[in-house]
Write a protein that holds these residues in place. Sequence first.
Motif, PDB file in Angstrom:
ATOM      1  N   ARG A 139       1.194  -0.139   2.137  1.00  0.00           N
ATOM      2  CA  ARG A 139       2.204   0.688   1.471  1.00  0.00           C
ATOM      3  C   ARG A 139       3.609   0.151   1.692  1.00  0.00           C
ATOM      4  O   ARG A 139       3.867  -0.670   2.577  1.00  0.00           O
ATOM      5  CB  ARG A 139       2.112   2.131   1.999  1.00  0.00           C
ATOM      6  N   ASP A 140       4.518   0.651   0.900  1.00  0.00           N
ATOM      7  CA  ASP A 140       5.924   0.264   0.922  1.00  0.00           C
ATOM      8  C   ASP A 140       6.532   0.472   2.314  1.00  0.00           C
ATOM      9  O   ASP A 140       6.313   1.496   2.957  1.00  0.00           O
ATOM     10  CB  ASP A 140       6.686   1.092  -0.120  1.00  0.00           C
ATOM     11  N   CYS A 141       7.294  -0.511   2.754  1.00  0.00           N
ATOM     12  CA  CYS A 141       7.930  -0.499   4.069  1.00  0.00           C
ATOM     13  C   CYS A 141       8.792   0.753   4.272  1.00  0.00           C
ATOM     14  O   CYS A 141       8.767   1.377   5.328  1.00  0.00           O
ATOM     15  CB  CYS A 141       8.767  -1.761   4.238  1.00  0.00           C
ATOM     16  N   GLU A 142       9.554   1.118   3.267  1.00  0.00           N
ATOM     17  CA  GLU A 142      10.446   2.276   3.376  1.00  0.00           C
ATOM     18  C   GLU A 142       9.644   3.559   3.627  1.00  0.00           C
ATOM     19  O   GLU A 142      10.028   4.390   4.449  1.00  0.00           O
ATOM     20  CB  GLU A 142      11.283   2.416   2.107  1.00  0.00           C
ATOM     21  N   ASP A 143       8.521   3.721   2.930  1.00  0.00           N
ATOM     22  CA  ASP A 143       7.672   4.896   3.129  1.00  0.00           C
ATOM     23  C   ASP A 143       7.091   4.926   4.534  1.00  0.00           C
ATOM     24  O   ASP A 143       7.037   5.974   5.183  1.00  0.00           O
ATOM     25  CB  ASP A 143       6.523   4.914   2.111  1.00  0.00           C
ATOM     26  N   VAL A 144       6.655   3.760   5.018  1.00  0.00           N
ATOM     27  CA  VAL A 144       6.085   3.664   6.363  1.00  0.00           C
ATOM     28  C   VAL A 144       7.124   4.042   7.412  1.00  0.00           C
ATOM     29  O   VAL A 144       6.860   4.841   8.314  1.00  0.00           O
ATOM     30  CB  VAL A 144       5.518   2.248   6.629  1.00  0.00           C
ATOM     31  N   VAL A 145       8.315   3.472   7.280  1.00  0.00           N
ATOM     32  CA  VAL A 145       9.374   3.739   8.259  1.00  0.00           C
ATOM     33  C   VAL A 145       9.797   5.208   8.213  1.00  0.00           C
ATOM     34  O   VAL A 145      10.044   5.829   9.263  1.00  0.00           O
ATOM     35  CB  VAL A 145      10.571   2.789   8.047  1.00  0.00           C
ATOM     36  N   THR A 146       9.840   5.801   7.032  1.00  0.00           N
ATOM     37  CA  THR A 146      10.191   7.218   6.911  1.00  0.00           C
ATOM     38  C   THR A 146       9.185   8.090   7.666  1.00  0.00           C
ATOM     39  O   THR A 146       9.568   8.998   8.402  1.00  0.00           O
ATOM     40  CB  THR A 146      10.250   7.628   5.419  1.00  0.00           C
ATOM     41  N   ILE A 172       1.341   9.922  12.722  1.00  0.00           N
ATOM     42  CA  ILE A 172       1.001   8.585  13.220  1.00  0.00           C
ATOM     43  C   ILE A 172      -0.277   8.087  12.553  1.00  0.00           C
ATOM     44  O   ILE A 172      -0.367   6.916  12.151  1.00  0.00           O
ATOM     45  CB  ILE A 172       0.888   8.589  14.761  1.00  0.00           C
ATOM     46  N   SER A 173      -1.254   8.978  12.389  1.00  0.00           N
ATOM     47  CA  SER A 173      -2.473   8.588  11.655  1.00  0.00           C
ATOM     48  C   SER A 173      -2.124   8.170  10.235  1.00  0.00           C
ATOM     49  O   SER A 173      -2.671   7.199   9.707  1.00  0.00           O
ATOM     50  CB  SER A 173      -3.471   9.745  11.622  1.00  0.00           C
ATOM     51  N   GLY A 174      -1.193   8.913   9.624  1.00  0.00           N
ATOM     52  CA  GLY A 174      -0.746   8.569   8.278  1.00  0.00           C
ATOM     53  C   GLY A 174      -0.055   7.223   8.231  1.00  0.00           C
ATOM     54  O   GLY A 174      -0.254   6.442   7.290  1.00  0.00           O
ATOM     55  N   VAL A 175       0.746   6.917   9.236  1.00  0.00           N
ATOM     56  CA  VAL A 175       1.439   5.628   9.295  1.00  0.00           C
ATOM     57  C   VAL A 175       0.419   4.494   9.404  1.00  0.00           C
ATOM     58  O   VAL A 175       0.525   3.476   8.705  1.00  0.00           O
ATOM     59  CB  VAL A 175       2.437   5.591  10.482  1.00  0.00           C
ATOM     60  N   ILE A 176      -0.569   4.674  10.257  1.00  0.00           N
ATOM     61  CA  ILE A 176      -1.606   3.644  10.412  1.00  0.00           C
ATOM     62  C   ILE A 176      -2.310   3.409   9.078  1.00  0.00           C
ATOM     63  O   ILE A 176      -2.511   2.265   8.648  1.00  0.00           O
ATOM     64  CB  ILE A 176      -2.609   4.048  11.506  1.00  0.00           C
ATOM     65  N   ARG A 177      -2.663   4.496   8.402  1.00  0.00           N
ATOM     66  CA  ARG A 177      -3.333   4.397   7.098  1.00  0.00           C
ATOM     67  C   ARG A 177      -2.438   3.683   6.092  1.00  0.00           C
ATOM     68  O   ARG A 177      -2.894   2.826   5.335  1.00  0.00           O
ATOM     69  CB  ARG A 177      -3.698   5.804   6.612  1.00  0.00           C
ATOM     70  N   MET A 178      -1.149   4.043   6.083  1.00  0.00           N
ATOM     71  CA  MET A 178      -0.212   3.426   5.149  1.00  0.00           C
ATOM     72  C   MET A 178      -0.107   1.917   5.372  1.00  0.00           C
ATOM     73  O   MET A 178      -0.057   1.139   4.421  1.00  0.00           O
ATOM     74  CB  MET A 178       1.171   4.087   5.283  1.00  0.00           C
ATOM     75  N   ILE A 179      -0.054   1.518   6.643  1.00  0.00           N
ATOM     76  CA  ILE A 179       0.040   0.091   6.958  1.00  0.00           C
ATOM     77  C   ILE A 179      -1.234  -0.618   6.517  1.00  0.00           C
ATOM     78  O   ILE A 179      -1.180  -1.705   5.919  1.00  0.00           O
ATOM     79  CB  ILE A 179       0.320  -0.113   8.461  1.00  0.00           C
TER      80      ILE A 179
END
Length: 95
Positions: A35-42, A24-31
Amino acid sequence: MEVELVGADLKAVLNRLRRAQGQISGVIRMIEEGRDCEDVVTQLAAASRALDRAGFTIIATGLQQCVTDIESGRKDGEDTEEMRARLEKLFLSLA
């Protein structure tokens, strides 16, 4: 109904929750980084699976403890059918 996690079950749940926390921390950082939507959703899906697995482990432990309590005749004031219904509701909340 109390569920007591010990030993391997406790370790497995804590590991899955820590993994989900990191994801989840990684997702927040990615957003934040755009970052690419597909990577975030994965990554988000992976975090969701880790949380689900932690929840299912907790419910499975509760089911096992209930079966043990029922077999030993101990109900602690809670009806067997009531315990089953509560565990089913918990299980379905993760489904």
